[in-house]
Motif scaffolding. Structure first.
Motif, PDB file in Angstrom:
ATOM      1  N   LEU A   9      -2.375   0.535  -3.088  1.00  0.00           N
ATOM      2  CA  LEU A   9      -2.101   1.557  -2.083  1.00  0.00           C
ATOM      3  C   LEU A   9      -2.733   2.890  -2.483  1.00  0.00           C
ATOM      4  O   LEU A   9      -2.926   3.756  -1.662  1.00  0.00           O
ATOM      5  N   SER A  10      -3.018   3.042  -3.778  1.00  0.00           N
ATOM      6  CA  SER A  10      -3.574   4.320  -4.197  1.00  0.00           C
ATOM      7  C   SER A  10      -5.095   4.274  -4.351  1.00  0.00           C
ATOM      8  O   SER A  10      -5.708   5.245  -4.732  1.00  0.00           O
ATOM      9  N   GLN A  11      -5.669   3.101  -4.083  1.00  0.00           N
ATOM     10  CA  GLN A  11      -7.124   2.983  -4.237  1.00  0.00           C
ATOM     11  C   GLN A  11      -7.805   3.719  -3.089  1.00  0.00           C
ATOM     12  O   GLN A  11      -7.674   3.367  -1.926  1.00  0.00           O
ATOM     13  N   ALA A  12      -8.522   4.780  -3.441  1.00  0.00           N
ATOM     14  CA  ALA A  12      -9.078   5.627  -2.385  1.00  0.00           C
ATOM     15  C   ALA A  12     -10.392   5.073  -1.860  1.00  0.00           C
ATOM     16  O   ALA A  12     -11.149   4.452  -2.583  1.00  0.00           O
ATOM     17  N   PHE A  46     -15.645  11.094   5.318  1.00  0.00           N
ATOM     18  CA  PHE A  46     -14.201  11.029   5.585  1.00  0.00           C
ATOM     19  C   PHE A  46     -13.515  10.444   4.350  1.00  0.00           C
ATOM     20  O   PHE A  46     -13.645   9.255   4.057  1.00  0.00           O
ATOM     21  N   GLU A  47     -12.819  11.324   3.636  1.00  0.00           N
ATOM     22  CA  GLU A  47     -12.199  10.890   2.373  1.00  0.00           C
ATOM     23  C   GLU A  47     -10.720  10.612   2.578  1.00  0.00           C
ATOM     24  O   GLU A  47     -10.202  10.746   3.689  1.00  0.00           O
ATOM     25  N   ALA A  48     -10.047  10.249   1.483  1.00  0.00           N
ATOM     26  CA  ALA A  48      -8.605  10.012   1.569  1.00  0.00           C
ATOM     27  C   ALA A  48      -7.939  11.264   2.134  1.00  0.00           C
ATOM     28  O   ALA A  48      -8.251  12.378   1.716  1.00  0.00           O
ATOM     29  N   GLY A 210      -3.362   8.075  -0.844  1.00  0.00           N
ATOM     30  CA  GLY A 210      -4.759   7.786  -1.152  1.00  0.00           C
ATOM     31  C   GLY A 210      -5.499   7.058  -0.047  1.00  0.00           C
ATOM     32  O   GLY A 210      -6.585   6.541  -0.277  1.00  0.00           O
ATOM     33  N   ARG A 211      -4.912   6.979   1.136  1.00  0.00           N
ATOM     34  CA  ARG A 211      -5.596   6.303   2.245  1.00  0.00           C
ATOM     35  C   ARG A 211      -6.448   7.280   3.034  1.00  0.00           C
ATOM     36  O   ARG A 211      -6.055   8.438   3.221  1.00  0.00           O
ATOM     37  N   ALA A 212      -7.564   6.786   3.508  1.00  0.00           N
ATOM     38  CA  ALA A 212      -8.345   7.585   4.457  1.00  0.00           C
ATOM     39  C   ALA A 212      -7.817   7.242   5.843  1.00  0.00           C
ATOM     40  O   ALA A 212      -7.933   6.103   6.288  1.00  0.00           O
ATOM     41  N   ILE A 213      -7.176   8.198   6.480  1.00  0.00           N
ATOM     42  CA  ILE A 213      -6.656   7.980   7.832  1.00  0.00           C
ATOM     43  C   ILE A 213      -7.617   8.706   8.772  1.00  0.00           C
ATOM     44  O   ILE A 213      -7.750   9.930   8.700  1.00  0.00           O
ATOM     45  N   ILE A 214      -8.302   7.940   9.592  1.00  0.00           N
ATOM     46  CA  ILE A 214      -9.319   8.530  10.474  1.00  0.00           C
ATOM     47  C   ILE A 214      -8.887   8.274  11.916  1.00  0.00           C
ATOM     48  O   ILE A 214      -8.630   7.117  12.282  1.00  0.00           O
ATOM     49  N   PHE A 215      -8.798   9.324  12.690  1.00  0.00           N
ATOM     50  CA  PHE A 215      -8.290   9.139  14.055  1.00  0.00           C
ATOM     51  C   PHE A 215      -8.982  10.086  15.027  1.00  0.00           C
ATOM     52  O   PHE A 215      -9.418  11.169  14.663  1.00  0.00           O
TER      53      PHE A 215
END
Ligand SMILES: Nc1ncnc2c1ncn2[C@@H]1O[C@H](COP(=O)(O)OP(=O)(O)OP(=O)(O)O)[C@@H](O)[C@H]1O
Length: 633
Positions: A9-12, A46-48, A210-215
Motif C-alpha cells: 500500500l505504500s509502494q509509490a 502525477f506522483e503519489a 503513497g497512492r497516486a490518486i488521479i481524477f
C-alpha cells in the motif's frame, strides 16, 4: 502472470505523460473523414498524492484520464505514458483502479458482497479466502462503510445505500486489489456538497499512504480544492497550468489574473479560461511582464469574450514561459532518460487475470444466482407467467378430442400458441441483458474475468432459472390439461421441443442485446424477426404456395420447426372422425401430409436437429459479438 497479492500500500507510483496528443475521427459516414485534435501535446507528472485534472467542459479531462489509465484505443494517441519511467504494462488496467463517473455495481448485492466479488476475482488464488475477507473488511473500514456494509446497493426497485456510500463502494471495488494508482472520472458528480467532501477527503487519506490518486473534476468547492496536491488545468486540450495546487492562485496572479476575495479558486480558474468571469479580463500587452495578458479586475471586456481561442493560446503561452512548466519539463526529461536507459518493462510484470476460468465462472454465476434470488420480479415473473399462460391455454383447449375437424384444428392452434409463447416470452430478458452490458464492459475491461467465463456463467445462470424451470412448468400444466397423448415418451419429446424453442428465443435475444445496445431498437428487431418466423411457420400460410424467392425464409423459422415437431409427435397414430355419424375419418398422417409436413421418425428429429443448430449458431454469434464489444473507450 498473476498479480502479486502483496502490492504494498505504500509502494509509490508516478504516472507521467510526455507530449501527449489525442486525435479522433469525427467524419460522418459517407462523408470525408475529419480529424479532431483533442489533446495538443500535454506533458505532466502525477506522483503519489491527490492529482486533479480540471478544466471547462470539453477541455479533454476525461480523454487525458483515460489515456493515462491505458483505457483508450491506442490508435489516435501519440506521445508516451509511463509508470515510474517504464512503459505501461500490457494489462495495466488489471492492476490499477479506475472508477467510472457512473456507478457500476450490482444493485441487488450488499456493499460487502460487491467488494467480495471484486476481491474473489481480482486477487489471485494464492491469497486465501480468509485474507480476501480481511482485505474486504479493511477496505470497508478505511472507506467508512461499516454502518452500511450489509445494506444492498439498491436499484430502481430496491431502496439502497446513499449516493456517497454507493460511490465509495465503487472506489472500494478498486481498492481491494491494493492499487498504487487509482483513476477516478468526476468522482463528485451527482453528490451533494457534504457527501462530495467526505468522498474526496477519504481519497486524500488514501493518497497519504503513497497512492497516486488521479481524477478529473469539474468545479469543486474550496474545501475540496484544498485537498489537492497537484493541479493540471486544461483548456481546449492544452495545459494552462501543471503544478502544486496551492501555488496555482499565485501563478494566475503573477500572469495578471487576480482572484477576488471570497471567490472560489476552481470557479475563478474556469472563469479565466472561459472568459465569462466575475473578474473578466481585458487584454493589453504588458512589456514588463513575462505574460502577454493583463486582467482588469471586475470589468467585462467584450473583446475578450469574442476571442476565446486567443485567450486560451495566451494562457498556454504564459504557462510555457513559467517556472512550473520548466519544472515539469525537467522532471519529465529525467523520467524519459530513465526510460531510455531501461528500455522495456523493468520490474513490472505483464499482469494477467488473477484467477482461472473455473473460479471466474463460479464467482460470476454465484453473483448472478444471488441477483436472481433477490430480484423477485425477474426470477418469479417468468415462472408465474408461464404457469398462468399454460392454465389459460389449457382451459381454452381443455381435453381436446379426436373429432374432425376440431380435434386437428385445436391441436395445431395449441402447438402454434405454445411455440410463439416460448419465443416471445424471452423478450423480457432483453432489458436485463442490456442493463448488464455496462457492468460487463467495465468489469471485463478491468480484468475481473475473461469474456468466455462471463458468457458461460451467463448462459448457465440465465438458461436454468429463467428458461428451463418456467418451460417445465408450462409444459407440465399445458400438456396434461389439454390432454395430448398420454404417453411418457410423447410428453418428453414435447418438453424437449419446447425447451429447444425457448433456447433459440433466448439466443436471439442475447445476440440482439449485445449487438444493439438500445432496448427500443432491439425490441423492434426482435418483434420483426418473430413475426416473420410466425408467418413462415406453415400454419396460417401454406409454405408451398409462397413465392419461390421468399420460400427460403421458412428455413429460419424457429416456430415452424417447433410446430412441425410437436405435430408429428402428436398426430401420428391418431384418427379423427366427423362427429355426425358419417364415419368420415382422417388419419393423423393424412392430416400432416395435407399440411405438407413429412412425418417419419427422421422427419421428427430433423426439426430437433434444425432447432439445435439454430441454438448453437445463435449462441456462437452471441459469444463472438461479446468478444467484439469494445473494452476501451
Ligand atoms: N471519440 C470521440 N469522437 C468525437 N469527439 C470526441 C471523442 N472523444 C472526445 N471527443 C471530444 O473531445 C472533447 C473533449 O472530450 P472529453 O470528454 O475528454 O472532455 P471533458 O473535459 O472530460 O468534458 P466533460 O467535462 O464535459 O466531461 C469534447 O469536445 C468531445 O466532444
Amino acid at each position: 502472470m498473476a498479480q502479486d497479492s502483496n502490492i504494498s500500500l505504500s509502494q509509490a507510483s508516478t504516472i507521467s505523460c510526455h507530449n501527449l496528443q489525442y486525435m479522433v475521427n469525427v467524419g460522418q459516414r459517407c462523408k470525408k473523414a475529419q480529424e479532431k485534435l483533442i489533446l495538443k501535446g500535454v506533458t505532466g507528472v502525477f506522483e503519489a498524492g491527490m492529482n486533479a485534472i480540471m478544466g471547462p467542459t470539453g477541455s479533454g479531462k476525461t480523454s487525458l484520464l483515460d489515456i493515462l489509465a491505458g483505457r483508450k484505443e491506442k490508435s489516435g494517441v501519440r506521445g508516451e505514458v509511463l509508470i515510474n519511467g517504464n512503459d505501461l504494462p500490457r494489462n495495466f488496467k488489471c492492476c490499477s483502479g479506475y472508477v467510472l463517473q457512473d456507478d457500476v455495481v450490482m444493485g441487488t448485492l450488499t456493499v460487502r458482497e460487491n467488494l467480495a466479488f471484486s476481491a474473489a476475482l481480482r486477487l489471485p488464488s494464492t491469497v486465501s479466502l480468509k485474507e480476501k475477507k480481511e482485505r474486504v473488511d479493511e477496505v470497508i473500514h478505511v472507506l467508512g462503510l461499516d454502518d452500511c456494509k450489509d445494506t444492498k446497493i439498491g436499484s430502481m426497485f430496491i431502496r439502497g445505500v446513499s449516493g456517497g456510500e454507493r460511490k465509495r463502494t465503487n472506489i472500494g471495488m478498486e481498492l481491494v486489489i491494493g492499487p498504487t494508482v487509482l483513476f477516478l472520472d468526476e468522482p463528485t458528480t451527482g453528490l451533494d456538497a457534504n457527501t462530495a467532501y467526505t468522498v474526496m477527503n477519504q481519497l486524500a487519506i488514501l493518497s497519504k499512504q503513497g497512492r497516486a490518486i488521479i481524477f478529473s473534476i469539474h468545479q469543486p468547492r474550496f474545501t475540496i480544492f484544498r485537498l489537492f496536491d497537484t493541479l493540471h488545468l486544461l483548456s481546449k486540450g492544452e495545459t494552462v497550468y501543471h503544478g502544486p495546487a496551492q501555488d496555482s492562485m499565485d501563478y494566475f496572479s503573477s500572469i495578471g489574473f487576480e482572484c477576488e476575495a471570497h471567490n472560489n479558486p476552481p470557479d475563478f480558474f474556469l472563469d479565466v479560461i472561459m472568459k465569462n468571469a466575475t473578474a473578466a479580463p481585458s487584454i493589453e500587452q504588458d512589456p514588463e511582464s513575462n505574460s502577454s495578458i493583463k486582467l482588469e479586475e471586475g470589468r467585462i471586456s467584450t473583446e475578450m469574450n469574442n476571442t476565446t481561442s486567443t485567450a486560451s493560446t495566451n494562457l498556454t503561452q504564459s504557462y510555457k514561459t513559467s517556472r512550473f512548466h520548466r519544472e515539469v519539463e525537467e522532471k519529465a526529461a529525467e523520467i524519459i532518460k530513465l526510460h531510455d536507459n531501461n528500455p522495456g518493462i523493468v520490474g513490472l510484470p505483464d499482469y494477467d487475470y488473477a484467477t482461472g476460468f473455473f473460479t471466474q465462472v463460479t464467482v460470476v454465476a454465484k453473483r448472478a444466482a444471488i441477483n436472481y434470488k433477490r430480484s423477485i420480479q425477474v426470477s418469479v415473473v417468468p415462472f408465474v407467467m408461464s404457469s398462468f399462460f399454460a392454465i389459460v391455454l389449457g382451459f381454452v383447449y381443455f381435453q381436446v378430442d379426436t373429432s374432425f375437424p376440431s380435434g386437428t384444428q385445436n391441436r395445431t392452434g395449441a402447438f402454434l400458441f405454445a411455440s410463439i409463447f416460448m419465443v416471445f416470452s424471452n423478450m423480457g430478458a432483453l432489458e436485463l441483458f442490456i442493463a448488464e452490458r455496462k457492468i460487463f464492459i467495465h468489469e471485463s475491461g478491468s480484468g475481473f474475468y475473461r469474456t468466455s467465463s462471463y458468457f458461460f456463467a451467463k448462459v448457465l445462470c440465465d438458461l436454468i432459472p429463467m428458461r428451463v424451470i418456467p418451460t417445465i412448468a408450462f409444459v407440465t400444466i399445458f400438456y396434461w390439461m389439454i390432454g395430448f397423448r398420454a404417453e411418457v415418451g410423447a410428453f418428453f419429446i414435447f418438453l424437449f421441443t419446447l425447451m429447444l424453442t425457448t433456447f433459440c428465443g433466448t439466443g436471439l435475444v442475447f445476440l440482439l442485446s449485445i449487438r444493439v445496445g438500445i432496448v427500443s431498437v432491439a425490441t423492434n428487431f426482435i418483434t420483426a424477426i418473430n413475426i416473420i418466423m410466425f408467418v413462415f411457420a406453415g400454419v396460417l400460410v401454406n409454405t408451398s404456395s409462397i413465392l419461390v424467392w421468399l420460400e427460403w425464409l421458412k428455413y429460419f423459422s424457429i416456430i415452424r420447426y417447433s410446430v412441425n415437431a410437436l405435430s408429428i409427435n402428436e398426430f401420428r397414430g391418431l384418427t379423427f372422425c366427423r362427429g355426425n355419424g358419417t364415419d368420415i375419418c382422417i388419419t393423423g398422417e393424412e392430416y400432416l401430409a395435407d399440411l405438407d409436413i413429412s412425418f417419419s421418425n427422421w422427419d421428427l428429429w430433423q426439426n430437433h436437429v434444425a432447432l439445435s443448430c439454430i441454438v448453437i449458431i445463435l449462441f456462437t454469434l452471441s459469444y463472438v459479438a461479446l468478444l467484439k464489444v469494445p473494452k476501451h473507450k
